[in-house]
Design an enzyme around this catalytic site. Structure first.
Site, PDB file in Angstrom:
ATOM      1  N   ASN A  10       0.871  -1.173   0.000  1.00 58.11           N
ATOM      2  CA  ASN A  10       0.000   0.000   0.000  1.00 58.11           C
ATOM      3  C   ASN A  10       0.911   1.226   0.000  1.00 58.11           C
ATOM      4  O   ASN A  10       1.518   1.542   1.017  1.00 58.11           O
ATOM      5  CB  ASN A  10      -0.882  -0.038   1.259  1.00 58.11           C
ATOM      6  N   LYS A  12       0.157   4.270  -0.215  1.00 58.89           N
ATOM      7  CA  LYS A  12      -0.440   5.478   0.387  1.00 58.89           C
ATOM      8  C   LYS A  12      -0.218   6.684  -0.543  1.00 58.89           C
ATOM      9  O   LYS A  12      -0.214   6.506  -1.750  1.00 58.89           O
ATOM     10  CB  LYS A  12       0.108   5.689   1.803  1.00 58.89           C
ATOM     11  N   HIS A  93      -9.297   1.202   5.082  1.00 62.62           N
ATOM     12  CA  HIS A  93      -8.026   1.438   5.778  1.00 62.62           C
ATOM     13  C   HIS A  93      -8.258   2.407   6.939  1.00 62.62           C
ATOM     14  O   HIS A  93      -9.063   3.343   6.818  1.00 62.62           O
ATOM     15  CB  HIS A  93      -6.987   2.010   4.807  1.00 62.62           C
ATOM     16  N   GLU A  95      -6.633   4.824   7.962  1.00 64.47           N
ATOM     17  CA  GLU A  95      -6.386   6.228   7.626  1.00 64.47           C
ATOM     18  C   GLU A  95      -7.596   6.843   6.922  1.00 64.47           C
ATOM     19  O   GLU A  95      -7.752   8.069   6.924  1.00 64.47           O
ATOM     20  CB  GLU A  95      -5.105   6.338   6.773  1.00 64.47           C
ATOM     21  N   GLU A 163      -5.201  -4.826  10.799  1.00 63.42           N
ATOM     22  CA  GLU A 163      -4.145  -3.828  10.977  1.00 63.42           C
ATOM     23  C   GLU A 163      -4.392  -3.050  12.267  1.00 63.42           C
ATOM     24  O   GLU A 163      -5.168  -2.074  12.278  1.00 63.42           O
ATOM     25  CB  GLU A 163      -4.144  -2.837   9.810  1.00 63.42           C
ATOM     26  N   GLY A 169       2.907   2.117  10.770  1.00 63.96           N
ATOM     27  CA  GLY A 169       3.915   3.159  10.598  1.00 63.96           C
ATOM     28  C   GLY A 169       4.681   3.508  11.862  1.00 63.96           C
ATOM     29  O   GLY A 169       5.369   4.522  11.904  1.00 63.96           O
ATOM     30  N   SER A 208       3.626  -2.245  10.279  1.00 61.60           N
ATOM     31  CA  SER A 208       5.074  -2.322  10.522  1.00 61.60           C
ATOM     32  C   SER A 208       5.694  -3.660  10.109  1.00 61.60           C
ATOM     33  O   SER A 208       6.665  -4.113  10.723  1.00 61.60           O
ATOM     34  CB  SER A 208       5.397  -2.000  11.988  1.00 61.60           C
TER      35      SER A 208
HETATM   36  P1  PGA Z   1       3.064   0.218   7.575  1.00 63.98           P
HETATM   37  O1  PGA Z   1       1.580   0.465   7.020  1.00 63.98           O
HETATM   38  O2  PGA Z   1       3.546  -1.077   6.974  1.00 63.98           O
HETATM   39  O3  PGA Z   1       3.845   1.416   7.105  1.00 63.98           O
HETATM   40  O4  PGA Z   1       2.947   0.121   9.058  1.00 63.98           O
HETATM   41  C1  PGA Z   1       0.688  -0.608   6.854  1.00 63.98           C
HETATM   42  C2  PGA Z   1      -0.611  -0.107   6.297  1.00 63.98           C
HETATM   43  O5  PGA Z   1      -1.043   0.992   6.667  1.00 63.98           O
HETATM   44  O6  PGA Z   1      -1.244  -0.800   5.477  1.00 63.98           O
END
Ligand code: PGA
Length: 249
Positions: A10, A12, A93, A95, A163, A169, A208
């Site tokens: 992803n 983003k 997601h 976010e 997640e 992140g 992560s």
């Molecule tokens: P990350 O993000 O691997 O940077 O923690 C995962 C995600 O948001 O799908």
């Protein structure tokens, strides 16, 4: 039916057109691991170019609108993603749940739109830190699953990504036992609702994931792959995750 391993990047809101070369490198290296399904979800602006640069590769969107078309300024429909050459879409997601105020009902409608457009759908769920700390993570996530997973779907085209929001992140990851417990609970809830069809649904872990922890996290029970953010932007970081997944067999 055995579930194939699935590793999805992803991107983003990262990537200008020069980054298509990184996607090409990732898809080329992924061919060394034919037992793993690999996909990348770049920003909308890169989908067409990525599909053209890597024919046959799985490229997807990070969101879609639930309607096919209409007066929704700034939005992109699932049909438009498919028309651009995408074969999958991420919905729900955190976010978007948090930053854009999307509800479980919104996410369910987006998942239905994605499936109706012929896309594979990765539907995300996950608890905030305070819920994990209070011991309520499994109940919280199972409520998201109950309310956001549609009633009718082709199980091979609908995956769930667990997640934990606090792991995205941050470099923090749950224990393998916690991941296995959550994935087992999700599989159990899906089986209770859908019967044997739940066996065909892939459950991904996200938050992560990197080349160092992928083998351990993806080796946990009921984990069929990973949704990867930061470590999906370059072949140097992403391909080791694919390789570690392939080595799990
Ligand atoms: P990350 O993000 O691997 O940077 O923690 C995962 C995600 O948001 O799908």
């Amino acid at each position: 039916m055995a579930r194939r391993k699935y590793v999805v990047g992803n991107w983003k809101m990262n990537g200008l057109s020069a980054a298509i070369a990184d996607a090409q490198a990732i898809f080329a290296a992924a061919k060394d691991h034919p037992g793993v399904d690999v996909a990348l979800c770049p920003p909308f602006t890169l989908i067409g170019g990525m599909v053209a640069a890597a024919p046959g590769a799985a490229v997807g969107g990070q969101d879609c609108h639930s309607a096919a078309s209409g007066a929704f300024t700034g939005s992109v429909s699932a049909l438009m993603l498919a028309d651009a050459g995408a074969t999958l879409v991420i919905v729900g997601h955190s976010e978007r749940r948090e930053g854009c105020g999307e509800s479980d009902a919104d996410i369910r409608a987006k998942a239905e739109a994605g499936l109706a457009a012929g896309l594979s759908v990765i539907l995300c769920v996950g608890e905030p830190r305070e819920v994990r700390e209070s011991g309520g993570a499994i109940d919280y996530v199972l409520a998201q699953v109950a309310q956001s997973v549609p009633d009718d779907f082709d199980a091979t085209r609908l995956s769930i990504a667990y997640e934990p929001i606090w792991a995205i992140g941050t470099g923090l990851v749950p224990t393998v036992a916690d991941v296995a417990a959550m994935h087992g609970a999700i599989r159990g809830a899906l089986t209770a609702r859908f019967g044997g069809k739940a066996d065909d649904m892939r459950l991904l872990y996200g938050g992560s994931v990197n080349g160092d922890n992928a083998a351990e996290l993806l080796g946990a029970g009921d984990v069929d792959g990973a949704l990867v953010g930061g470590a999906s932007l370059t072949a140097a970081k992403f391909v080791p995750i694919v390789a570690a997944t392939a080595a799990l067999g």
